[in-house]
Design an enzyme around this catalytic site. Structure first.
Site, PDB file in Angstrom:
ATOM      1  N   CYS A 205      12.460  37.943 -37.805  1.00 54.08           N
ATOM      2  CA  CYS A 205      13.746  37.639 -37.184  1.00 54.08           C
ATOM      3  C   CYS A 205      13.725  36.176 -36.729  1.00 54.08           C
ATOM      4  O   CYS A 205      12.723  35.681 -36.229  1.00 54.08           O
ATOM      5  CB  CYS A 205      14.094  38.495 -35.976  1.00 54.08           C
TER       6      CYS A 205
ATOM      7  N   LYS B 252       8.514  36.192 -43.629  1.00 55.66           N
ATOM      8  CA  LYS B 252       7.398  35.320 -43.287  1.00 55.66           C
ATOM      9  C   LYS B 252       7.232  35.287 -41.766  1.00 55.66           C
ATOM     10  O   LYS B 252       8.181  35.559 -41.049  1.00 55.66           O
ATOM     11  CB  LYS B 252       7.718  33.917 -43.798  1.00 55.66           C
TER      12      LYS B 252
HETATM   13  C1  F6R Z   1       1.436  36.645 -48.425  1.00 54.13           C
HETATM   14  C2  F6R Z   1       1.624  36.123 -47.079  1.00 54.13           C
HETATM   15  C3  F6R Z   1       1.110  36.927 -45.939  1.00 54.13           C
HETATM   16  C4  F6R Z   1       0.591  35.985 -44.829  1.00 54.13           C
HETATM   17  C5  F6R Z   1       0.230  36.788 -43.583  1.00 54.13           C
HETATM   18  C6  F6R Z   1      -0.344  35.909 -42.491  1.00 54.13           C
HETATM   19  O1  F6R Z   1       1.930  35.765 -49.376  1.00 54.13           O
HETATM   20  O2  F6R Z   1       2.196  35.101 -46.885  1.00 54.13           O
HETATM   21  O3  F6R Z   1       0.140  37.829 -46.333  1.00 54.13           O
HETATM   22  O4  F6R Z   1      -0.506  35.292 -45.314  1.00 54.13           O
HETATM   23  O5  F6R Z   1       1.369  37.428 -43.095  1.00 54.13           O
HETATM   24  O6  F6R Z   1       0.537  34.907 -42.111  1.00 54.13           O
HETATM   25  P1  F6R Z   1       0.053  33.635 -41.346  1.00 54.13           P
HETATM   26  O7  F6R Z   1      -0.815  32.859 -42.253  1.00 54.13           O
HETATM   27  O8  F6R Z   1       1.304  32.895 -40.971  1.00 54.13           O
HETATM   28  O9  F6R Z   1      -0.710  34.111 -40.144  1.00 54.13           O
END
Ligand code: F6R
Length: 590
Positions: free
Chosen positions: A2, A585
């Site tokens: 969000c 993300k």
């Molecule tokens: C896959 C992806 C996720 C992130 C995970 C951790 O392509 O992007 O598996 O790697 O959610 O996110 P961060 O690195 O932001 O802690």
């Protein structure tokens, strides 16, 4: 997860919020909504299912408004419906919320009122309303009543939240408060903006903005020309300015998708990271590395896979025992205290809830903590003893690509610099060569397969797991990433003539061993692709030839064609690789 955005004092607050939301869309794209103060000082609410473009089509961006709040949703409580879409409202209040209220059922019972949605966010606004109404006979100013209501509500709430709140009785102000979910405040004393991510902040005169991180349980009362910040006891406080803004790579926008743009930025991201990683903390950490007797690496998803590479490179060169843990497991497991332990978090966003919790636990048990992150203003940078920044530039496609490669580079540089080993040259150039070499036709005919397996040994097994994750994530095909030697311990029973097995072989010491696995799967009817630089040794295979480079950094390169394959596969299925279903993300909820 969000994204929230609020602005006051902006010439055109609706257009500003929509533009901000579009930059926050990577955080969720199930539905979007906006509340703004119109020319008659009344609150108008517009909501739309689907992405921000749908909301944009439903609002008049030119309508007069100098204050608005907005939200792009990744559903946690309740399906994607207009009722569940933010902003949420009560009789006197409207709010947008990012996070999860863990005790929302308990609070719902306490409020004891009919609700219109299935969300936990509606409960926050109704709780504030209920407390506010208790002050109705009180002679306190309205602003004070609102502040007290927020204070009392947050004392009851459990979980994570970043909230922007409007009150019908005071339509010139927004009230902002947070716990655990990220929130950045930008102001030039006339115009003020709050957003889940620094990169989303627009503004009429952005160059004059100062940026601040709101701390947990702070409350900001923001109007045109005035910002007041309170601590949890409603005592006025000052925030510390964020000195340095993160740089954004914006090389070229002529790409159809953010993901392919970001893959094409990899050579530049590598060069930038290599050049600029050596900050004070990096130097301090490499001088301290030999003193640690135990290193634990924590992360989630792709970042966890980078951690697996970290184990390989640290154990090989530093002779130290390294554990790699999924942050979501680490935070709940029995902790064993080690003297001189270093816990390294890897997180592109620096906001992943599980990774933050893992670091909190590491600190409690007395370990030194470090983070490898791409976002210098993120929450995790304020928690760790050492902050190692990758310089991949903003990454907004849900599938991590350039951030993963720069995380691996950071781990390689940490290991090599600690033992003073010569760093490979031209890493960026080699990555560029691979992008140029990549030919989708090489992979395309295998898309009709029903099962996909990626295998490798040592650091190639981390690449295999990452390649498999990419394919699942954006092409929605079932796949497995496996250490090559493990197949025959169970999974081989799945391999048949409907299977594609991609073998990654970049480590000479295990070349023959991985080729054994290739023969075994072929004997069961599987089609095989091999990715390797060892073209002299690997004959009669469907070989994607990688450029020759130092074996230790080959994982930077071997993943590249597989990221591109996942991207093309997603497109050929008619999907949008930037917005995979069910995902978003920056996973700021548990
Ligand atoms: C896959 C992806 C996720 C992130 C995970 C951790 O392509 O992007 O598996 O790697 O959610 O996110 P961060 O690195 O932001 O802690």
């Amino acid at each position: 997860m969000c994204g929230i955005y609020g602005c006051v004092g902006t010439k055109n607050a609706v257009a500003s919020a929509i533009a901000g939301l579009q930059k926050l869309e990577y955080r969720g794209y199930d539905s979007a909504g906006i509340a703004y103060i119109n020319g008659k000082n009344k609150i108008e609410i517009v909501k739309a299912l689907g992405n921000v473009e749908n909301l944009k089509n439903q609002v008049n961006e030119k309508v007069f408004s100098r204050l608005s709040i907005a939200h792009t949703r990744w559903a946690t409580h309740g399906k994607t419906t207009i009722e569940n879409c933010h902003p949420h409202f009560s009789e006197n209040f409207v709010l947008v919320h990012n996070g999860i209220i863990e005790n929302f059922e308990e609070l719902k019972n306490e409020i004891n009122e009919k609700t219109y949605s299935e969300t936990d966010s509606e409960i926050i606004v109704k709780l504030i309303e209920k407390i506010y109404k208790n002050f109705s006979n009180n002679s306190m100013e309205n602003d004070k009543k609102i502040l007290f209501s927020i204070k009392k509500a947050t004392e009851k709430m459990k979980g994570s939240w970043a909230v922007i709140l409007l009150c019908k009785n005071n339509p010139k102000k927004m009230f902002v408060f947070k716990n655990k979910s990220p929130l950045i405040l930008a102001t030039n004393n006339k115009e003020s903006i709050v957003a889940s991510d620094i990169n989303a902040i627009n503004g009429d005169e952005k160059s004059k903005f100062k940026y601040f991180n709101l701390n947990d349980f702070n409350i900001a009362e923001i109007s045109e020309n005035n910002i007041k910040i309170y601590d949890k006891n409603l005592k006025k406080i000052k925030l510390k300015e964020i000195k340095k803004q993160c740089e954004i790579i914006n090389l070229n926008n002529n790409y159809k998708h953010k993901m392919i743009k970001e893959i094409n930025e990899i050579p530049f991201a590598i060069c930038e990271t290599k050049k600029r990683i050596k900050n004070k903390d990096f130097k301090k950490l490499i001088s301290q590395m030999p003193s640690f007797s135990q290193i634990t690496i924590v992360g989630c998803g792709t970042a966890y896979h980078a951690g697996l590479y970290g184990k390989y490179i640290f154990e090989k060169y530093l002779g130290v025992n390294v554990n790699v843990e999924l942050a979501s497991e680490y935070r709940y497991k029995t902790q064993i205290k080690n003297e001189n332990e270093l816990v390294i978090a890897i997180s592109q966003s620096g906001e992943t809830a599980d990774t933050l919790a893992a670091i909190e636990i590491a600190k409690k048990k007395g370990a030194k903590t470090a983070v490898i992150t791409n976002v210098c203003s993120s929450t995790i940078t304020r928690m760790c003893d050492y902050v190692i920044l990758t310089h991949a530039g903003t990454e907004v496609a849900v599938a991590a690509t350039k951030s993963y490669i720069t995380q691996i580079l950071a781990l390689y540089l940490l290991a090599y610099k600690t033992i003073n080993k010569r760093i490979s040259k031209n890493i960026g150039q080699v990555a560029k060569t691979i992008i140029d070499l990549y030919d989708y036709n090489f992979f395309k005919s295998f898309e009709k397969m029903q099962k996909f397996f990626f295998i490798g040994r040592l650091c190639d097994s981390a690449s295999a797991q990452e390649a498999s994750l990419k394919l699942k994530e954006i092409a929605y095909v079932h796949s497995e990433g496996y250490p090559a030697g493990e197949l025959k311990h169970g999974t081989l029973s799945l391999v048949d003539d409907n299977s594609l097995v991609v073998a990654i072989i970049t480590q000479k010491s295990v070349l023959e061993k991985t080729l054994n696995a290739v023969h075994e799967v072929r004997a069961r009817g599987a089609k095989v692709i091999v990715l390797s630089q060892f073209d002299n040794e690997i004959k009669n295979e469907n070989l994607f030839k990688l450029p020759k480079a130092n074996e230790d950094i080959m994982p930077l390169f071997s993943i590249l064609p597989l990221q591109l394959f996942a991207y093309n596969f997603s497109l050929s299925k008619g999907l949008n690789p930037d917005m995979p279903k069910n995902l978003a993300k920056s996973v700021t909820v548990e």
